[in-house]
Scaffold this motif. Structure first.
Motif, PDB file in Angstrom:
ATOM      1  N   VAL A 134      20.009 -12.445   7.738  1.00 53.29           N
ATOM      2  CA  VAL A 134      21.147 -13.060   7.053  1.00 53.29           C
ATOM      3  C   VAL A 134      20.987 -12.977   5.534  1.00 53.29           C
ATOM      4  CG1 VAL A 134      21.758 -14.598   8.943  1.00 53.29           C
ATOM      5  CG2 VAL A 134      20.013 -15.301   7.276  1.00 53.29           C
ATOM      6  N   GLY A 135      20.214 -12.062   5.079  1.00 51.26           N
ATOM      7  CA  GLY A 135      20.014 -11.911   3.639  1.00 51.26           C
ATOM      8  C   GLY A 135      18.550 -11.795   3.293  1.00 51.26           C
ATOM      9  N   GLN A 136      18.312 -11.517   2.019  1.00 50.75           N
ATOM     10  CA  GLN A 136      16.945 -11.314   1.538  1.00 50.75           C
ATOM     11  C   GLN A 136      16.649 -12.249   0.377  1.00 50.75           C
ATOM     12  OE1 GLN A 136      18.349  -6.978   2.072  1.00 50.75           O
ATOM     13  NE2 GLN A 136      16.406  -6.858   0.966  1.00 50.75           N
ATOM     14  N   ALA A 137      15.392 -12.552   0.217  1.00 54.39           N
ATOM     15  CA  ALA A 137      14.952 -13.439  -0.859  1.00 54.39           C
ATOM     16  C   ALA A 137      13.928 -12.719  -1.723  1.00 54.39           C
ATOM     17  CB  ALA A 137      14.363 -14.717  -0.274  1.00 54.39           C
ATOM     18  N   ILE A 138      13.679 -13.286  -2.895  1.00 49.12           N
ATOM     19  CA  ILE A 138      12.749 -12.687  -3.858  1.00 49.12           C
ATOM     20  C   ILE A 138      11.473 -13.513  -3.888  1.00 49.12           C
ATOM     21  CG2 ILE A 138      12.434 -11.954  -6.255  1.00 49.12           C
ATOM     22  CD1 ILE A 138      15.572 -12.036  -6.433  1.00 49.12           C
ATOM     23  N   ASP A 139      10.369 -12.871  -3.703  1.00 53.78           N
ATOM     24  CA  ASP A 139       9.067 -13.536  -3.730  1.00 53.78           C
ATOM     25  C   ASP A 139       8.368 -13.179  -5.039  1.00 53.78           C
ATOM     26  OD1 ASP A 139       6.635 -14.695  -3.318  1.00 53.78           O
ATOM     27  OD2 ASP A 139       6.025 -13.382  -1.657  1.00 53.78           O
ATOM     28  N   ALA A 150      14.049  -7.534  -3.455  1.00 53.56           N
ATOM     29  CA  ALA A 150      14.186  -8.724  -2.614  1.00 53.56           C
ATOM     30  C   ALA A 150      13.597  -8.376  -1.253  1.00 53.56           C
ATOM     31  CB  ALA A 150      15.652  -9.125  -2.493  1.00 53.56           C
ATOM     32  N   GLN A 151      12.293  -8.499  -1.144  1.00 57.02           N
ATOM     33  CA  GLN A 151      11.581  -8.013   0.036  1.00 57.02           C
ATOM     34  C   GLN A 151      11.232  -9.113   1.037  1.00 57.02           C
ATOM     35  OE1 GLN A 151       8.388  -5.295  -0.615  1.00 57.02           O
ATOM     36  NE2 GLN A 151       9.404  -4.247  -2.296  1.00 57.02           N
ATOM     37  N   ALA A 152      11.645 -10.337   0.742  1.00 55.84           N
ATOM     38  CA  ALA A 152      11.391 -11.434   1.685  1.00 55.84           C
ATOM     39  C   ALA A 152      12.674 -11.756   2.444  1.00 55.84           C
ATOM     40  CB  ALA A 152      10.904 -12.667   0.936  1.00 55.84           C
ATOM     41  N   GLY A 153      12.518 -12.174   3.683  1.00 54.45           N
ATOM     42  CA  GLY A 153      13.683 -12.550   4.468  1.00 54.45           C
ATOM     43  C   GLY A 153      14.120 -13.972   4.182  1.00 54.45           C
ATOM     44  N   ARG A 154      15.411 -14.224   4.409  1.00 51.38           N
ATOM     45  CA  ARG A 154      15.955 -15.572   4.229  1.00 51.38           C
ATOM     46  C   ARG A 154      16.032 -16.285   5.567  1.00 51.38           C
ATOM     47  NH1 ARG A 154      21.511 -15.750   2.208  1.00 51.38           N
ATOM     48  NH2 ARG A 154      21.151 -17.985   2.476  1.00 51.38           N
ATOM     49  N   THR A 174       0.828  -1.217   0.000  1.00 49.97           N
ATOM     50  CA  THR A 174       0.000   0.000   0.000  1.00 49.97           C
ATOM     51  C   THR A 174       0.855   1.257   0.000  1.00 49.97           C
ATOM     52  OG1 THR A 174      -0.113  -0.115   2.417  1.00 49.97           O
ATOM     53  CG2 THR A 174      -1.915  -1.141   1.167  1.00 49.97           C
ATOM     54  N   ALA A 175       2.151   1.099   0.311  1.00 48.45           N
ATOM     55  CA  ALA A 175       3.064   2.241   0.357  1.00 48.45           C
ATOM     56  C   ALA A 175       4.051   2.168  -0.806  1.00 48.45           C
ATOM     57  CB  ALA A 175       3.818   2.264   1.676  1.00 48.45           C
ATOM     58  N   LEU A 176       4.471   3.340  -1.293  1.00 47.53           N
ATOM     59  CA  LEU A 176       5.464   3.417  -2.353  1.00 47.53           C
ATOM     60  C   LEU A 176       6.869   3.496  -1.764  1.00 47.53           C
ATOM     61  CD1 LEU A 176       3.683   6.068  -4.610  1.00 47.53           C
ATOM     62  CD2 LEU A 176       3.715   3.587  -4.945  1.00 47.53           C
ATOM     63  N   GLY A 177       7.841   3.110  -2.575  1.00 46.74           N
ATOM     64  CA  GLY A 177       9.228   3.247  -2.146  1.00 46.74           C
ATOM     65  C   GLY A 177       9.964   1.936  -1.996  1.00 46.74           C
ATOM     66  N   GLY A 178       9.239   0.822  -2.000  1.00 50.43           N
ATOM     67  CA  GLY A 178       9.906  -0.462  -1.858  1.00 50.43           C
ATOM     68  C   GLY A 178      10.667  -0.549  -0.550  1.00 50.43           C
ATOM     69  N   ALA A 231      14.391  -6.141 -16.592  1.00 50.03           N
ATOM     70  CA  ALA A 231      14.440  -6.273 -15.136  1.00 50.03           C
ATOM     71  C   ALA A 231      15.677  -5.576 -14.605  1.00 50.03           C
ATOM     72  CB  ALA A 231      14.447  -7.747 -14.734  1.00 50.03           C
ATOM     73  N   GLY A 232      15.598  -5.138 -13.359  1.00 46.54           N
ATOM     74  CA  GLY A 232      16.746  -4.473 -12.754  1.00 46.54           C
ATOM     75  C   GLY A 232      16.626  -4.419 -11.251  1.00 46.54           C
ATOM     76  N   GLY A 233      17.739  -4.082 -10.614  1.00 47.20           N
ATOM     77  CA  GLY A 233      17.755  -4.015  -9.167  1.00 47.20           C
ATOM     78  C   GLY A 233      18.025  -5.384  -8.557  1.00 47.20           C
ATOM     79  N   ASP A 234      17.512  -5.590  -7.350  1.00 46.65           N
ATOM     80  CA  ASP A 234      17.819  -6.806  -6.603  1.00 46.65           C
ATOM     81  C   ASP A 234      17.351  -8.074  -7.300  1.00 46.65           C
ATOM     82  OD1 ASP A 234      18.860  -5.124  -4.732  1.00 46.65           O
ATOM     83  OD2 ASP A 234      17.285  -5.398  -3.232  1.00 46.65           O
ATOM     84  N   VAL A 235      16.307  -7.993  -8.134  1.00 46.02           N
ATOM     85  CA  VAL A 235      15.825  -9.207  -8.796  1.00 46.02           C
ATOM     86  C   VAL A 235      16.825  -9.728  -9.820  1.00 46.02           C
ATOM     87  CG1 VAL A 235      13.373  -8.740  -8.471  1.00 46.02           C
ATOM     88  CG2 VAL A 235      14.528  -7.901 -10.521  1.00 46.02           C
ATOM     89  N   VAL A 236      17.762  -8.896 -10.225  1.00 47.38           N
ATOM     90  CA  VAL A 236      18.800  -9.307 -11.164  1.00 47.38           C
ATOM     91  C   VAL A 236      20.111  -9.603 -10.437  1.00 47.38           C
ATOM     92  CG1 VAL A 236      20.236  -8.577 -13.122  1.00 47.38           C
ATOM     93  CG2 VAL A 236      17.794  -8.058 -13.097  1.00 47.38           C
ATOM     94  N   THR A 237      20.490  -8.729  -9.535  1.00 52.43           N
ATOM     95  CA  THR A 237      21.814  -8.831  -8.901  1.00 52.43           C
ATOM     96  C   THR A 237      21.795  -9.523  -7.550  1.00 52.43           C
ATOM     97  OG1 THR A 237      21.524  -6.696  -7.789  1.00 52.43           O
ATOM     98  CG2 THR A 237      22.501  -6.668  -9.993  1.00 52.43           C
ATOM     99  N   GLY A 238      20.617  -9.725  -6.974  1.00 56.35           N
ATOM    100  CA  GLY A 238      20.549 -10.067  -5.565  1.00 56.35           C
ATOM    101  C   GLY A 238      20.648  -8.777  -4.774  1.00 56.35           C
TER     102      GLY A 238
END
Length: 902
Positions: A686-691, A541-545, A478-482, A725-732
């Motif tokens: 300990v890092g982030q994951a992509i959902d 990468a907004q999910a936790g690992r 609901t909020a912008l900015g990721g 695509a760009g950002g964390d979804v490409v590079t981690g």
């Protein structure tokens, strides 16, 4: 079977004899530019026309023996096709033929119906240039080529202006009739799917007889002189340069082309065959080294790669410069050419340039905005930053400061406080009555969807909107900015700062749709049906690992990312008792400091790395310690201890090493050295994951094992052509500034993708900014002015609030700090490759670049040119013959083993 009369016509226009050694054949581009569309009847009557001598249908009828009415019809077809000029003179249509270039090649491809029906016409125009280009290398004196650069007029204002034939306005004032057409070169490139991103539409101006011809045959539309001046200014604002047909006589021309170095066939003469004399103006670039601040704007706009960024500071051991060979006095063959000029443009010299620009992922002109700030010109400083980074207020608070880490001044007394200067500039603009809204360049009726409102998506949306696209950003939250909003605590980045930056995007017309999950609420297929022509995938990468530890599913154990999201969204996230944070990066520091603020009585961080090798930035580690957070280094979790399904502690084991002998992450432990630490809550950071959810359902994209999306390293295009695509979804997971840089590159690719016939790579600047060797820099004689710092925030005070208590520099501090910049980078000019267009001067904010008159050549009438060129060729042969012995003697003196010719 070929068309014999069409071939005869091609030979006639070429002024050669069919069947001779230099004659045009059925395989040559001069034939192929006509053969798809021209009938033998049209060719027969066109053969009766003369070079630049005007004839009526009646006069042609008398020559060819056909009825006048039939001849008139065929001549008109020839003119519409592009094989003959036509003007109405004293009420009668008069026809004539001209030369191939500039002439019939352009005329044919500028027939919109023909080029759409026969795209091979563009290839013929291209092939003609490739056929003639090598023959001209070195053999055309300055000012005598068929096309010639005319400087951007503001670049020669003042003492250097000495002749009216060098001024664009002179040609506009000399004429009364004007037309506007597409660029013939870029039309051809587009037809071959080799466009460079500079589009062809409505950019080249015809005058006088050419304008009348273009208007009557539908190639161009009539415009006024005032409208022509607007086009000239628009071209200059967008990095284009001017050139003119050069065989009408001194001070005369019938067109003004607005060219780019990566698409124009005339400019190719300078670049591919390294033959700038054939197109250059009378001017050459000069750089004032004292004024230049290596911002790089001139480098990226230079059409011939004559400008690069280099080093201003003296070297301890000077680097020897390579001696350049010139076509004036050297045999010029394939070994001297640069056939890959559209992909191998260099932005730095071999020795490298300022480390701050090189080290910044977005390659912002750091020296440039520091210099502008030192002059009090904060608005221009902000504009320069926003050329590469739309979010300076955000980055001024959270940037990892790679520019400072690499600052040359680190080897003297400490880095320049670049980030604090940027923060001041951005804050100054946010506090102003009006915000800076960049000018939108064009107005494209094309819709682009950006999926994800984090830094990569917002950056891509910003640059696409500035380019002129209709952009909609879809955001699941609901909020912008990721992660700027959901992952960074307010005490580091307050939400009103993020919102203020996003307000500018809204002013640009970007639409935002929140609470929309692509793949669930709407699919990519459905968006395509809504006429979205490309997608930029930037969900972050907004999910936790998790670590797969025993007890991870117990009550009280959550990922740090989930914890931060709840806090930032204002959800109930209070903690009581002791908290253990597992991880040693910047996010782990944020998690620990946030836990302190939401009720934890004690916060302990545990990480594998030693204090010196913690991935978190040193400043953030110090701030955590100042807030009474305990950091326990070289410990790894073995299990989460639970009772009745609730967390009661964590068992740790001593970490002996994190990286193995092969440089891979492969921790080793002392299993005999363990301990259990009590806690009510465990926050895994300990890092982030992509959902991905169902976003990519029914697509051709197969994710990498780590769930990142495969995308081209240069273009960011995925296996689904309309998805970038760009950002964390490409590079981690990386930093916001990395994502911002990826967003801009994504916007460049999408612009090219949605436009017809554009290549994603040709003519694209590879921003390979590299730093010079700092160990070879002489820093003697520089002052030791102390670095300005903001006041220290007491941790006991800061941990009580989510407000950002860090101050911003005062104006006095900015003035003092900007003076510490060593100005170690500078633009360097290759005067031979400079064609004197002046495009660089329009980008320089510092008065560091000027054009100086170095030649005094004028255009010539076609009838005079042949004699001039023959004389030049003969003199060149003599120079080559004389130069050969000197070159060999010089080489032997230098110690090279070169055998003399017999």
């Amino acid at each position: 079977m070929g068309k014999d009369k069409v071939l005869d016509l091609a030979n006639k226009i070429s002024r050669v004899k069919r069947g001779s050694k230099s004659g045009v054949t059925f395989d040559d581009p001069e034939y192929k530019i006509y053969s798809p569309w021209m009938s033998e009847d049209v060719a027969e009557v066109t053969l009766c026309l003369k070079l630049r001598e005007k004839m009526s249908a009646a006069e042609v009828s008398a020559v060819c023996g056909r009825p006048e009415e039939e001849v008139a019809k065929l001549l008109w077809e020839s003119a519409v096709g592009g094989a003959a000029f036509v003007n109405k003179i004293e009420g009668v249509d008069k026809y004539w033929v001209d030369i191939w270039v500039p002439g019939h090649m352009e005329m044919v491809v500028n027939n919109k119906e023909l080029i759409q029906k026969y795209p091979e016409l563009g290839a013929a125009f291209d092939a003609f240039g490739k056929k003639k280009g090598p023959l001209c290398a070195g053999n055309i004196p300055v000012g005598k080529g068929p096309m010639r650069v005319i400087p951007i007029e503001t670049s020669i204002d003042g003492d250097t202006r000495t002749a009216s034939y060098e001024e664009v306005s002179k040609y506009l004032n000399d004429n009364e009739v004007f037309s506007l057409s597409d660029c013939a070169c870029r039309t051809s490139r587009e037809a071959m799917d080799e466009g460079c991103g500079h589009l062809k539409e409505d950019i080249c101006i015809q005058m006088g007889h050419a304008a009348e011809y273009y208007i009557r045959t539908g190639r161009g539309r009539e415009i006024t002189r005032e409208e022509a001046m607007v086009v000239i200014k628009k071209a200059e604002d967008n990095g284009l340069m001017h050139s003119i047909p050069n065989f009408d006589g001194s001070g005369k021309t019938h067109a003004i082309c607005n060219c780019c170095g990566c698409g124009c066939f005339a400019m190719r003469l300078a670049e591919q065959w390294q033959n700038p004399d054939m197109v250059r103006s009378n001017y050459t670039v000069k750089i004032d080294l004292d004024k230049c601040v290596a911002c790089g704007e001139c480098v990226e706009t230079c059409p011939t790669n004559a400008l690069k960024l280099g080093q201003k500071l003296c070297s301890k051991v000077p680097v020897a410069e390579k001696e350049r060979e010139l076509p004036h006095n050297t045999e010029w063959g394939e070994d001297k050419y640069n056939p890959d000029y559209r992909t191998n443009k260099q932005v730095v010299t071999e020795g490298g340039t300022a480390p701050c620009k090189a080290g910044c992922p977005a390659h912002i002109g750091v020296q440039g905005y520091i210099k502008l700030a030192s002059q009090g010109n904060y608005e221009e400083a902000l504009k320069l930053i926003k050329m590469e980074n739309p979010f300076p207020a955000v980055c001024g608070r959270i940037c990892p400061k790679f520019c400072e880490d690499d600052c040359t001044r680190c080897d003297l007394d400490g880095a320049v406080a670049v980030d604090d200067i940027k923060k001041f500039i951005a804050q100054k603009e946010m506090d102003a009555d009006t915000r800076y809204i960049p000018k939108i360049k064009y107005d494209y009726d094309k819709k682009i969807a950006v999926i994800g409102a984090g830094p990569a998506g917002l950056s891509c949306a910003y640059y696409l909107a500035v380019e002129g696209y209709k952009v909609t950003v879809f955001e699941k939250q609901t909020a912008l900015g990721g992660m700027l909003t959901l992952g960074i605590p307010s005490y580091r980045l307050e939400k009103d700062v993020i919102n203020a930056e996003i307000d500018v995007l809204k002013e640009l017309g970007i639409k935002f749709k929140t609470g929309v999950e692509i793949g669930k609420d709407i699919t990519l297929a459905e968006l395509r049906k809504q006429d979205y022509q490309a997608f930029y995938m930037a969900i972050g990468a907004q999910a936790g690992r998790s670590l797969g530890l025993e007890g991870e599913d117990a009550q009280g154990a959550v990922t740090g990312v989930e914890f931060l999201r709840k806090v930032n969204l204002g959800e109930n996230s209070e903690l009581e008792g002791k908290v253990i944070v597992i991880g040693g990066g910047n996010v782990a520091i944020d998690v620990a400091r946030t836990a302190t603020r939401v009720g934890a009585t004690q916060v302990d961080m545990f990480c594998l790395e030693s204090r010196e090798k913690m991935p978190a930035h040193a400043d953030e580690v110090h701030e955590a310690l100042d807030e009474d957070i305990n950091i326990n280094n070289s410990w790894g979790p073995k299990r989460i201890v639970t009772e009745d399904g609730k967390v009661v502690g964590v068992e740790f084991r001593k970490c002996l090493s994190v990286i193995d002998a092969n440089g891979r992450f492969n921790p080793s432990y002392d299993e005999n050295n363990t301990k259990i630490v009590d806690a009510e809550h465990v926050l895994l950071s300990v890092g982030q994951a992509i959902d991905w959810g169902n976003i990519l359902e029914n697509s051709n994209i197969e994710l990498n094992p780590n769930q990142t999306i495969p995308a081209d390293a240069a273009t960011y295009q995925t296996d689904e052509p309309d998805i970038f695509a760009g950002g964390d979804v490409v590079t981690g997971p990386r930093f916001a500034i990395d994502a911002i840089a990826a967003g801009k590159e994504g916007a460049i690719s999408i612009h090219r993708y949605v436009q017809n016939g554009q290549s994603l790579v040709l003519g694209r600047v590879k921003r390979d900014y590299r730093a010079f060797d700092k160990t070879n820099i002489d820093l003697d004689g520089f002052d030791n002015a102390p670095r300005q710092n903001i006041a220290h925030v007491d941790g006991k005070q800061s941990k009580q609030t989510f407000r950002d208590l860090r101050e911003t520099f005062t104006e006095e501090q900015v003035q003092l700090e900007t003076e510490r910049c060593l100005g170690c980078g500078v633009a360097v000019a290759d005067e031979f490759m400079c064609i004197g267009c002046g495009s660089c001067t329009t980008k320089c904010r510092f008065g560091a670049i000027t054009l100086v008159k170095t030649h005094n050549a004028e255009g010539s009438d076609l009838k005079e040119v042949k004699k001039i060129i023959i004389k030049h060729v003969l003199k060149r042969k003599v120079r080559i013959a004389v130069n050969k012995p000197f070159k060999k003697i010089k080489a032997i003196i230098k110690g090279y083993d070169i055998k003399l010719d017999k």
